[in-house]
Design a protein around this motif. Structure first.
Motif, PDB file in Angstrom:
ATOM      1  N   THR A 252       0.823  -1.205   0.000  1.00 48.74           N
ATOM      2  CA  THR A 252       0.000   0.000   0.000  1.00 48.74           C
ATOM      3  C   THR A 252       0.858   1.256   0.000  1.00 48.74           C
TER       4      THR A 252
ATOM      5  N   CYS B 188      -5.125  -5.857   8.989  1.00 53.62           N
ATOM      6  CA  CYS B 188      -5.521  -6.134   7.615  1.00 53.62           C
ATOM      7  C   CYS B 188      -5.230  -7.603   7.308  1.00 53.62           C
TER       8      CYS B 188
ATOM      9  N   LEU C 248     -11.629   8.062   4.034  1.00 57.30           N
ATOM     10  CA  LEU C 248     -11.798   6.609   4.117  1.00 57.30           C
ATOM     11  C   LEU C 248     -12.318   6.047   2.800  1.00 57.30           C
ATOM     12  N   GLY C 249     -13.233   6.781   2.152  1.00 56.76           N
ATOM     13  CA  GLY C 249     -13.842   6.302   0.928  1.00 56.76           C
ATOM     14  C   GLY C 249     -12.947   6.364  -0.291  1.00 56.76           C
ATOM     15  N   ARG C 250     -11.757   6.953  -0.169  1.00 58.79           N
ATOM     16  CA  ARG C 250     -10.822   7.016  -1.295  1.00 58.79           C
ATOM     17  C   ARG C 250     -10.183   5.668  -1.588  1.00 58.79           C
ATOM     18  N   PHE C 251     -10.261   4.735  -0.648  1.00 52.58           N
ATOM     19  CA  PHE C 251      -9.498   3.494  -0.771  1.00 52.58           C
ATOM     20  C   PHE C 251     -10.413   2.275  -0.833  1.00 52.58           C
TER      21      PHE C 251
ATOM     22  N   GLU D 244     -12.162  -1.372  -0.186  1.00 48.44           N
ATOM     23  CA  GLU D 244     -12.650  -1.951   1.061  1.00 48.44           C
ATOM     24  C   GLU D 244     -11.606  -2.830   1.736  1.00 48.44           C
TER      25      GLU D 244
ATOM     26  N   TYR E 269      -8.449  -2.592   2.221  1.00 45.80           N
ATOM     27  CA  TYR E 269      -7.400  -1.984   3.055  1.00 45.80           C
ATOM     28  C   TYR E 269      -7.653  -0.511   3.348  1.00 45.80           C
ATOM     29  N   ARG E 270      -8.908  -0.115   3.406  1.00 41.46           N
ATOM     30  CA  ARG E 270      -9.192   1.319   3.544  1.00 41.46           C
ATOM     31  C   ARG E 270      -8.771   1.871   4.910  1.00 41.46           C
ATOM     32  N   HIS E 271      -8.897   1.092   5.969  1.00 42.11           N
ATOM     33  CA  HIS E 271      -8.478   1.589   7.285  1.00 42.11           C
ATOM     34  C   HIS E 271      -6.949   1.630   7.397  1.00 42.11           C
TER      35      HIS E 271
ATOM     36  N   TYR F 102      -5.943   4.619   5.467  1.00 42.92           N
ATOM     37  CA  TYR F 102      -6.296   5.822   6.223  1.00 42.92           C
ATOM     38  C   TYR F 102      -5.182   6.160   7.213  1.00 42.92           C
TER      39      TYR F 102
ATOM     40  N   ALA G  91      -4.149   3.293  -4.553  1.00 44.52           N
ATOM     41  CA  ALA G  91      -5.552   2.905  -4.414  1.00 44.52           C
ATOM     42  C   ALA G  91      -5.928   1.662  -5.210  1.00 44.52           C
TER      43      ALA G  91
END
Length: 210
Positions: A43, A105, A150-153, A155, A157-159, A162, A173
């Motif tokens: 990431t 993750c 959060l919504g840029r990534f 599902e 590995y979004r946290h 972040y 992304a």
């Protein structure tokens, strides 16, 4: 014991050494896991193994905490090449909006190996990110996230993304997840690798930057 079983055992040892030596800061031994043209995708990083080791050293010196837990492996060996898939978890702890948090993750390491000069080595590691979560270390703490960030990534590995973005990393992304064209492309490259494809499996010239 047949050569395929021996190869799988040696490769599994490399996979375990990767996690143990990286997470303990044993950089000299960590470098021995890779071939000279080895590459790492993650990431927060995309580049050569040498660059990856240097980036981890810098993070280690700053106190960045990233740990890896491994599960079972499935390793396909064809001649001098192999593809390994290993269940794993990435654990990272850092402050998120002044709240100490753990991100976990869950996914797989998807690894391209080759036997050269009498040894197996890692040519390319591409994690597959399946799902993640974030939790305050103190369960009584209140954490509020920026939903736009959060919504840029994806599902998967979004946290994790972040947290890493807040730490100053440029997070990609388009990493492979449990489903989708990115992971389908990765599987196709794995099949091509085992079939004897030429060139680097990551689609770059050996030693070139990301």
């Amino acid at each position: 014991m047949g050569p395929v079983i021996e190869a799988r055992q040696e490769i599994r040892q490399l996979i375990e050494n990767w996690a143990l030596w990286r997470d303990s800061g044993d950089w000299e031994r960590f470098a021995t896991v890779w071939h000279d043209d080895g590459r790492m995708e993650a990431t927060w990083f995309q580049g050569t193994a040498t660059e990856f080791i240097a980036a981890n050293r810098r993070g280690w010196e700053r106190g960045v905490t990233i740990l890896h837990l491994l599960g079972g492996s499935s390793i396909d060996v064809v001649g001098t090449r192999a593809i390994g898939q290993t269940k794993m978890q990435i654990h990272q702890r850092a402050a998120v909006h002044d709240v100490s948090c753990d991100v976990v993750c869950t996914g797989r390491f998807y690894d391209f190996f080759e036997h050269r000069d009498g040894r197996w080595g890692l040519v390319w590691r591409q994690p597959i990110y399946e799902k993640d979560r974030i939790d305050p270390v103190d369960p009584a703490a209140v954490l509020s996230l920026d939903e736009d960030l959060l919504g840029r990534f994806p599902e998967g590995y979004r946290h994790l993304a972040y947290l890493q973005t807040l730490l100053g990393y440029e997070v990609v992304a388009g990493m492979p997840g449990l489903r989708g064209p990115e992971v389908a492309d990765l599987y196709a490259r794995g099949r091509e690798w085992l079939a004897g494809s030429t060139g680097h499996p990551a689609g770059v010239h050996a030693g070139s930057p990301a």
